[in-house]
Design an enzyme around this catalytic site. Sequence first.
Site, PDB file in Angstrom:
ATOM      1  N   ASP A 137       0.437  -1.147   0.172  1.00  0.00           N
ATOM      2  CA  ASP A 137      -0.107  -0.221   0.253  1.00  0.00           C
ATOM      3  C   ASP A 137       1.335   0.997  -0.233  1.00  0.00           C
ATOM      4  O   ASP A 137       2.018   0.700   0.441  1.00  0.00           O
ATOM      5  CB  ASP A 137      -0.835  -0.194   1.001  1.00  0.00           C
TER       6      ASP A 137
HETATM    7  N1  URA Z   1      -1.209  -6.067   3.544  1.00  0.00           N
HETATM    8  C1  URA Z   1      -1.746  -4.836   3.808  1.00  0.00           C
HETATM    9  O1  URA Z   1      -2.996  -4.490   4.064  1.00  0.00           O
HETATM   10  N2  URA Z   1      -1.268  -3.787   3.602  1.00  0.00           N
HETATM   11  C2  URA Z   1      -0.113  -4.271   2.671  1.00  0.00           C
HETATM   12  O2  URA Z   1       0.519  -3.053   1.918  1.00  0.00           O
HETATM   13  C3  URA Z   1       0.593  -5.212   2.268  1.00  0.00           C
HETATM   14  C4  URA Z   1      -0.134  -6.264   2.779  1.00  0.00           C
END
Ligand code: URA
Length: 241
Positions: free
Chosen positions: A106
């Site tokens: 993310d």
């Molecule tokens: N899980 C999440 O919620 N975000 C990420 O960036 C990676 C795994």
Amino acid sequence: MALERIDKIIASRTAYSRREVKELIKKGAVRLDGSLVLSPDQKLDPVLQSVEIDGKRLFYEKYSYLMLNKPQGYVSATRDGKEKTVLALLSPEWQSRKLFPAGRLDKDTTGFVLLTDDGAFAHDILAPKHHVPKVYHLTAQRAVSAAERRQMEEGMMLDGQKLLGAKLRLLDQESCRYEIILQQGLYHQIKRMFAATGNQVLTLHRVAIGGVFLDPDLAEGQYRHLTGQEVNTIKNSRENL
Ligand code: URA
């Protein structure tokens, strides 16, 4: 790309030890861009310069594999209409190479992003059936209860889907820091798992993919080649079901 010592580079990409590399240099067996290398502390840019040992080019590799320490604020994509992508962190030479992130973090997640131009490798490590483990460190809003931990470890239901079990380990009680190991990579998976138990992930950092740990020498925004051994470790972490 930062300049690196030639003896270190050769030792990290071949079976030669640092001492053996020094011997090769002394023997006159090593050339950089065609010129004889006289000293093991000669610096080079492994992306732009060519090294030969006994006339054989060292850096000819069909595909490239980079380990990037992603800072917050970058999206894991090759292009985006609004946001900066992880490719913006690379030098112009690397930007012209058509690399893409093998798996997404993310925008506000930090840590290990693997960039490559090897489509088959990326497909392989992302395929859900291969269960390539990914290790994250996170800060939660509150402590995870024993029942919630069991739920995550046994494989919880998320939006009607039964997840594979995730391993959870307490890193620090006071600050609610945990390590979590996932075998799959669904959209916002960790944040959604915590949200499903009424908790919240405050910070999230990926520390390892397929048994290879993010290099602690890489500051945020820095990157380096994966060694051949690291690429093999990731490939070998696949489960063939
Ligand atoms: N899980 C999440 O919620 N975000 C990420 O960036 C990676 C795994």
